[in-house]
Design a protein around this motif. Structure first.
Motif, short mmCIF file in Angstrom:
data_model
loop_
_atom_site.label_atom_id
_atom_site.label_comp_id
_atom_site.label_asym_id
_atom_site.label_seq_id
_atom_site.Cartn_x
_atom_site.Cartn_y
_atom_site.Cartn_z
N GLU A 249 49.68 40.54 26.48
CA GLU A 249 48.47 40.61 27.31
C GLU A 249 47.53 41.72 26.85
O GLU A 249 46.31 41.53 26.71
N GLN A 250 48.09 42.89 26.62
CA GLN A 250 47.28 44.04 26.22
C GLN A 250 46.55 43.78 24.90
O GLN A 250 45.41 44.19 24.71
N ALA A 251 47.22 43.06 23.98
CA ALA A 251 46.65 42.87 22.65
C ALA A 251 45.74 41.65 22.54
O ALA A 251 44.81 41.64 21.72
N LEU A 252 45.95 40.63 23.39
CA LEU A 252 45.30 39.34 23.14
C LEU A 252 44.50 38.78 24.30
O LEU A 252 43.81 37.76 24.13
N SER A 253 44.56 39.37 25.47
CA SER A 253 43.99 38.75 26.67
C SER A 253 42.46 38.60 26.64
O SER A 253 41.91 37.80 27.40
N ASN A 254 41.79 39.33 25.78
CA ASN A 254 40.33 39.16 25.70
C ASN A 254 39.95 37.79 25.14
O ASN A 254 38.88 37.25 25.49
N ASP A 255 40.78 37.25 24.29
CA ASP A 255 40.44 36.00 23.61
C ASP A 255 41.37 34.83 23.95
O ASP A 255 41.02 33.67 23.71
N TYR A 256 42.56 35.12 24.49
CA TYR A 256 43.56 34.09 24.68
C TYR A 256 44.15 34.10 26.09
O TYR A 256 44.12 35.12 26.78
N VAL A 257 44.72 32.95 26.47
CA VAL A 257 45.65 32.87 27.59
C VAL A 257 46.97 32.38 27.02
O VAL A 257 46.99 31.69 25.99
N LEU A 258 48.07 32.75 27.69
CA LEU A 258 49.39 32.35 27.23
C LEU A 258 49.98 31.33 28.20
O LEU A 258 50.21 31.64 29.37
N LEU A 259 50.18 30.13 27.72
CA LEU A 259 50.76 29.05 28.52
C LEU A 259 52.25 29.01 28.22
O LEU A 259 52.67 28.84 27.07
N LEU A 260 53.07 29.21 29.25
CA LEU A 260 54.52 29.26 29.08
C LEU A 260 55.13 27.92 29.48
O LEU A 260 54.95 27.45 30.61
N ARG A 261 55.86 27.32 28.57
CA ARG A 261 56.51 26.03 28.82
C ARG A 261 58.00 26.17 28.56
O ARG A 261 58.46 26.18 27.42
#
Length: 416
Positions: A249-261
């Motif tokens: 989150e700290q490194a990527l949240s500006n550009d991405y969301v993480l979808l957990l499956r």
């Protein structure tokens, strides 16, 4: 000693269930065959696509029955309005109904390993078709599963009996056919090159755009990273995924969301209450993983079969086998994992982040991978499988009628 006792207790329960099933099945075989297709399901997508095609064709006089292992499959197919029976449960009535439908159907379609096949001796004209739930495989199964060595001789005999019941196995590639041949001990005559039905979704551009737009509403216009780890024999403890979600989150949240499956068997076992819902989105309850793939910009996985289908989209993926040595020893993998995967490998969250930020991907490698594993999956697999089922129904009817004509002549009751 404890492991041995648990194994023996499990085998005893399986033997009791199969003995009871066999008796009921033999009684039900006294009924005549019906123009009926029975789908024995542990997953949903492949069978749903074939079912949709069959319904579209309006096959008059053909009944369709779903025997569902697990609540997810039962709930899914209940929406079709067709007959749905819970399978491999403690419900005696469901057991009776299941055995009856299996003993009186002309076609049995299974999507996984099912122990009942070891004791079910079908009538001569019945076809049992394996519509496996994956397009390819990194991890071993069948005879090559490392855990088979720890099973009893009786269990291994049961496995062989199940595999021998597969009249035909639907494949999407010659590469997967070779894996099936080794896993099930079957020869070339058991395979039909019809493609994998659920991959048809990837060729439906209108559907792809519709699903992708719907999913983007949850993602605020950001790119989607899908993390889809495979099932592990050891259950998830303390919420561990091998991935540091806070660091991501700290490194990527500006550009991405993480979808957990998560794998269906592990759904709900990870506590996400402490995570930022604007970054970490739980996609485990989404009915179709392939629909999630359509909106995914970057896939992160390990030994799952998901990359084989995702490669049809020719989008980047990263492989995260953080427990590679342990998994390879306990479960087994086909060949050299590092050479098989069509993307960079990371063993830590830090490495993952670096790969994502620097966009270290070779898409031509993914294209070659897809060409190898999806050779026969070209957008019309559901239709091809439905064609085959129709032909089986037709041939079965002709054979039965011919047999009845022969018996009538033998008994002197033929009027012609």
């Amino acid at each position: 000693m404890i492991f041995f006792r648990l194994t023996m207790a499990k085998e005893f329960l399986i033997d009791c269930y199969l003995f009871l099933f066999k008796i009921i099945f033999l009684i039900c075989k006294r009924f005549k065959l019906q123009n009926k297709i029975v789908f024995v399901c542990s997953y949903t997508d492949n069978i749903q696509f074939v079912y949709n095609e069959l319904i579209h064709r309006q096959l008059d006089g053909t009944d369709i029955v779903f025997l569902c292992r697990g609540k997810a499959a039962a709930g899914h197919f209940a929406k079709t309005g067709s007959c749905v029976v819970p399978f491999e449960t403690g419900d005696v009535v469901a057991l009776l109904r299941s055995a009856y439908h299996l003993a009186t159907a002309k076609i049995i379609v299974v999507d996984n390993y099912f122990g009942f096949l070891s004791v079910a001796t079908f009538k001569k004209n019945v076809q049992c078709i394996q519509l496996w739930h994956a397009c390819g495989a990194f991890k071993t199964f069948g005879y090559n599963d490392h855990s088979v060595a720890y099973r009893t001789k009786r269990a291994r005999k049961r496995f062989a009996a199940v595999y021998q019941h597969f009249n035909k196995i639907v494949v999407g590639s010659d590469a997967m056919k070779e894996i099936f041949k080794q896993s099930f001990g079957l020869d070339e005559t058991h395979f039909i090159h019809l493609g994998v039905p659920r991959t048809d979704l990837f060729f439906d551009l209108a559907k792809r755009n519709e699903i992708s737009k719907n999913l983007q509403r949850y993602c605020h216009g950001k790119k989607i990273i899908l993390y889809a780890p495979t099932f592990r024999d050891k259950p998830i403890k303390d919420g561990s995924l091998g991935l540091d979600l806070k660091m991501m989150e700290q490194a990527l949240s500006n550009d991405y969301v993480l979808l957990l499956r998560l794998h269906p068997a592990e759904k709900g076992m990870v506590d996400l209450s402490g995570q930022n819902p604007q970054f970490v989105i739980d996609g485990s309850n989404w009915s179709s993983v392939n629909e999630l793939l359509l909106a995914t910009d970057l896939l992160i996985t390990d030994y799952s079969s998901i990359p084989f289908e995702f490669s049809l989209l020719e989008r980047p993926m990263i492989f995260f086998p953080y427990d590679l040595k342990e998994y390879e020893k306990s479960r087994g993998l086909w060949g050299n994992y590092k050479q098989m995967v069509p993307g960079p490998i990371a063993y830590s969250t830090e490495s993952l982040i670096e790969l994502i930020k620097h966009h270290v991907f070779d898409l031509s490698e993914i294209t070659d991978f897809s060409n190898t594993w999806n050779h026969y999956s070209t957008g019309a697999s559901s239709s091809h499988v439905a064609d085959y089922l129709e032909e089986c129904l037709k041939q079965s009817s002709e054979q039965i009628e011919g047999h009845q004509f022969y018996l009538a002549r033998r008994s002197g009751r033929n009027d012609q």
